[in-house]
Design an enzyme around this catalytic site. Structure first.
Site, short mmCIF file in Angstrom:
data_model
loop_
_atom_site.label_atom_id
_atom_site.label_comp_id
_atom_site.label_asym_id
_atom_site.label_seq_id
_atom_site.Cartn_x
_atom_site.Cartn_y
_atom_site.Cartn_z
N LYS A 143 0.82 -1.21 0.00
CA LYS A 143 0.00 0.00 0.00
C LYS A 143 0.86 1.26 0.00
O LYS A 143 2.05 1.20 0.30
CB LYS A 143 -0.93 -0.01 1.22
CG LYS A 143 -0.19 0.09 2.55
CD LYS A 143 -1.10 -0.17 3.74
CE LYS A 143 -0.33 -0.06 5.04
NZ LYS A 143 -1.02 -0.68 6.17
N ARG A 180 -10.63 -0.68 15.48
CA ARG A 180 -10.44 0.30 14.40
C ARG A 180 -11.38 -0.07 13.26
O ARG A 180 -12.29 0.66 12.94
CB ARG A 180 -8.97 0.28 13.94
CG ARG A 180 -8.66 1.26 12.85
CD ARG A 180 -7.18 1.29 12.48
NE ARG A 180 -6.72 0.07 11.82
CZ ARG A 180 -5.52 -0.08 11.28
NH1 ARG A 180 -4.62 0.90 11.36
NH2 ARG A 180 -5.17 -1.20 10.69
N TYR A 203 17.88 29.99 3.72
CA TYR A 203 16.92 30.87 4.40
C TYR A 203 17.35 31.16 5.83
O TYR A 203 17.67 30.23 6.59
CB TYR A 203 15.54 30.21 4.45
CG TYR A 203 14.80 30.20 3.13
CD1 TYR A 203 14.35 31.38 2.56
CD2 TYR A 203 14.56 29.00 2.48
CE1 TYR A 203 13.66 31.37 1.35
CE2 TYR A 203 13.86 28.97 1.28
CZ TYR A 203 13.41 30.16 0.72
OH TYR A 203 12.74 30.14 -0.47
N MET A 256 12.25 24.02 -0.24
CA MET A 256 11.21 23.14 -0.82
C MET A 256 11.82 22.11 -1.77
O MET A 256 11.46 20.94 -1.76
CB MET A 256 10.17 23.97 -1.56
CG MET A 256 8.98 23.15 -2.03
SD MET A 256 7.79 24.10 -2.99
CE MET A 256 7.12 25.19 -1.76
C1 LIG Z 1 -0.25 -1.65 6.79
C2 LIG Z 1 -0.85 -2.91 7.24
C3 LIG Z 1 -0.06 -4.07 7.39
C4 LIG Z 1 1.43 -4.08 7.23
O1 LIG Z 1 2.06 -3.61 8.41
P1 LIG Z 1 3.64 -3.72 8.57
O2 LIG Z 1 3.87 -3.28 9.96
O3 LIG Z 1 4.24 -2.80 7.57
O4 LIG Z 1 4.01 -5.13 8.30
C5 LIG Z 1 -0.70 -5.24 7.69
N1 LIG Z 1 -2.04 -5.29 7.89
C6 LIG Z 1 -2.81 -4.21 7.79
C7 LIG Z 1 -4.27 -4.33 8.03
C8 LIG Z 1 -2.24 -2.97 7.48
O5 LIG Z 1 -3.02 -1.89 7.39
#
Ligand SMILES: *Cc1c(COP(=O)(O)O)cnc(C)c1O
Length: 334
Positions: A31, A116, A243, A289
């Site tokens: 992700k 969550r 800066y 930047m």
């Molecule tokens: C991001 C995520 C992971 C991966 O977590 P890591 O600590 O990077 O291994 C696994 N499960 C869910 C639901 C996540 O959101």
């Protein structure tokens, strides 16, 4: 242009180590552009090594990886009734089950303590009933540990809760042999010494080389960030750079300005404290930047090759340092 260099040997090493410990049952979490590394690059390399199952945030990320991955689990989909046959969708609430298109492939997310996302333990039977009624394809279930990185009992409580849910789902499902269960993300994966009970592991950070517990795994960081020199000059004694002239030269020195700043996704250094580059030399003056200045070390300077040092400096986690890296930075395997 600044570039991200991905160390192929290290990535392959990490994948092998993870696959061995997890008996080949691995879901790679890719992700947020694979935590800034470049999701397509990683997916291609991983697929060449036989890793075909990944998890991403949404459909947009999933489409990028369809050519590499056989199975893509979407973790944070907002259900709308037009779910695609190509993907597997995490179900984060009972409402998701009511909205999903009939026939959608799903993994049930189980809330075992984190509160969550996910189906509450008391809602499992209702969920299974809706799945049958609405003809959804239940392919698996998973949970997430809320404090796997802290040494307390939560992990064991959640493990126990998930075990009960797994049993319940198996009881109620015809295709129980094909169900995919998973719970261990990186920290829990590392912590676990007792095996995974045929579960898959679901790892993001571990594949990228950041071990939190198990130094014996010898995971190796994959990403290094390099910046290219825009210009060089001699900074004379008493002259300041950048800066607000937050760095003043004590003696004449060769400084250069390199081509990445907070616009490229770096956290902004405001000139306080010593922020060290990979060569242990400090950034000089405030970050701009699109650039920063430091001692002139030639055409390229390595900003960091292990995000933990920057995470420590900025009082955050390495995840944040990495994930913010702009998708517009060039990325390549080395
Ligand atoms: C991001 C995520 C992971 C991966 O977590 P890591 O600590 O990077 O291994 C696994 N499960 C869910 C639901 C996540 O959101």
């Amino acid at each position: 242009m600044a570039e991200i260099r991905l160390n192929k040997k290290n990535y392959e090493h990490n994948l092998r180590v993870i696959s061995k410990k997890a008996s080949g049952r691995v879901i790679l979490v890719l992700k947020s552009n694979a935590y800034g590394h470049g999701a397509k690059l990683l997916a291609k390399t991983a697929s060449e090594l036989g890793f075909k199952f990944c998890a991403v945030k949404n459909e947009q990320e999933a489409y990028e990886l369809t050519q590499y991955m056989q199975e893509i689990l979407i973790l944070s989909h907002i259900f709308n009734g037009s779910e695609k046959d190509d993907f597997i969708y995490a179900v984060n609430s009972l409402d998701d089950l009511k909205t999903a298109k009939s026939g959608t492939k799903i993994h049930l997310k189980i809330d075992t303590l984190m509160h969550r996302n996910g189906i509450d333990l008391s809602e499992i039977d209702t969920a299974l009933k809706i799945i049958k009624e609405r003809n959804l394809q239940l392919l698996g279930a998973f949970t997430h540990f809320r404090s796997a990185d802290e040494m307390n009992a939560d992990y064991f409580v959640q493990k126990q809760n998930f075990m009960l849910v797994k049993a319940r789902i198996k009881e109620q499902t015809d295709s129980k042999d094909e169900l995919v269960f998973h719970s261990h993300a990186s920290a829990a994966f590392e912590r676990n010494l007792s095996g995974f009970d045929d579960e898959y592991v679901r790892v993001g950070m571990a594949q990228l080389g950041y071990a939190q517990f198990d130094k014996n795994l010898e995971l190796k960081p994959v990403l290094s960030l390099w910046a290219r020199r825009i210009s060089a000059r001699t900074l004379k004694a008493t002259q300041g750079v950048g800066y607000g002239a937050k760095f003043i030269a004590q003696k004449d020195m060769a400084v250069a300005t390199y081509d990445i700043g907070y616009g490229g996704g770096l956290l902004r250094y405001g000139g306080q404290g010593e922020l060290l580059l990979a060569n242990k030399k400090p950034m000089l003056g405030k970050m701009s930047m699109d650039s920063f200045s430091c001692e002139d070390v030639g055409e390229w300077v390595c900003v960091f090759d292990d995000a933990r040092s920057w995470a420590k400096f900025f009082n955050t986690i390495e995840y944040e340092i990495l994930v913010k890296l702009s998708p517009f930075i060039d990325r390549k395997w080395v």
